[in-house]
Design an enzyme around this catalytic site. Sequence first.
Site, PDB file in Angstrom:
ATOM      1  N   LEU A 128      12.525  -2.854  20.027  1.00 20.85           N
ATOM      2  CA  LEU A 128      12.387  -1.743  19.090  1.00 20.85           C
ATOM      3  C   LEU A 128      13.181  -0.567  19.631  1.00 20.85           C
ATOM      4  CD1 LEU A 128       8.562  -1.674  18.194  1.00 20.85           C
ATOM      5  CD2 LEU A 128      10.435  -2.141  16.600  1.00 20.85           C
ATOM      6  N   ASP A 129      13.798   0.208  18.743  1.00 15.29           N
ATOM      7  CA  ASP A 129      14.487   1.414  19.162  1.00 15.29           C
ATOM      8  C   ASP A 129      13.488   2.413  19.743  1.00 15.29           C
ATOM      9  OD1 ASP A 129      16.888   0.442  18.225  1.00 15.29           O
ATOM     10  OD2 ASP A 129      16.693   1.400  16.264  1.00 15.29           O
TER      11      ASP A 129
END
Length: 316
Positions: A46-47
Amino acid sequence: MDAKFELPAQGGILLVDKAEGWTSHDVVAKARRALGTRKVGHAGTLDPMATGLLVLGAGPATRLLTHLVGLDKTYETTIRLGESTVTDDREGERLSAADAADVAAVLADPDRVARGVDALTGAIEQAPSAVSAIKIDGRRAYDRVRSGEEVELKRRPVTVHRFAAGEARPAESSDGGAVLDLDATVECSSGTYIRALARDLGADLGLGGHLVALRRTRVGPFSVADAVSMERLVAGDPGPLLAPADAARSLFPELTLSAQQAIDLGHGKRLEVPDVADARLVAAIDPEGRLIGLVEVKRGVTRVVTNFPTPDGAAG
């Protein structure tokens, strides 16, 4: 490594609710410390801006991760219409801002937004965000963007199973400009970029668009509701791990083995299972509830695809 936690012999699957600002690598590092092992991997990142579910594997259970990467996912997101950015999210430099009159026109005609959402639902072709981790001639796309290059990635097929959007509501940009915020739930195939959906919806409406919030709530059968918090993980408590057998059962058909079959399969032997239907992957479980391996079944015969440690250590 000094650890309070004793990792089970087969390892386990750890679900983590990632907080904003943390990289996925940061979370893996904290998990290694909490679990007392360096053998920790993830089934998709995930960013830093995003929150929500990260699926980690520890110990021998990391062997399951390759089978989790392609699972469908669910996201909760807020899309801002009226501005486009370099990164297609709020962390990037602004590229364009829509006129207030154009924003007002879209607000006054909700069907325009609904049509744009419908056009991005189902089997579509999508160009990934320019700041994705996709490699171009050996370099990550985001590295090329950050060095000043213009990057345009090829469109690729993805499936948006569900794109449920609420009503657009008036909001203000950081400099007081008129924009619209739209909350949405997206259920999609692996490889779908939610930032690209925001970008493409904004482009379709003539306003530009980007993400201001993103939360992953589901990966295949795994839910963020069952995940450990970052606070708990940082404190050194990973919470209960999901046993490899339970994770495999939630993903694949189950083949219950006899004690002798478990020994034979652990030694790599093929089993005759004439009553079992052909399947690409089946979870082979021993009488004690341990995962012995993931097997392919074809014409009533098994073939080991991924093995796991057995009680006698034959399949380490």
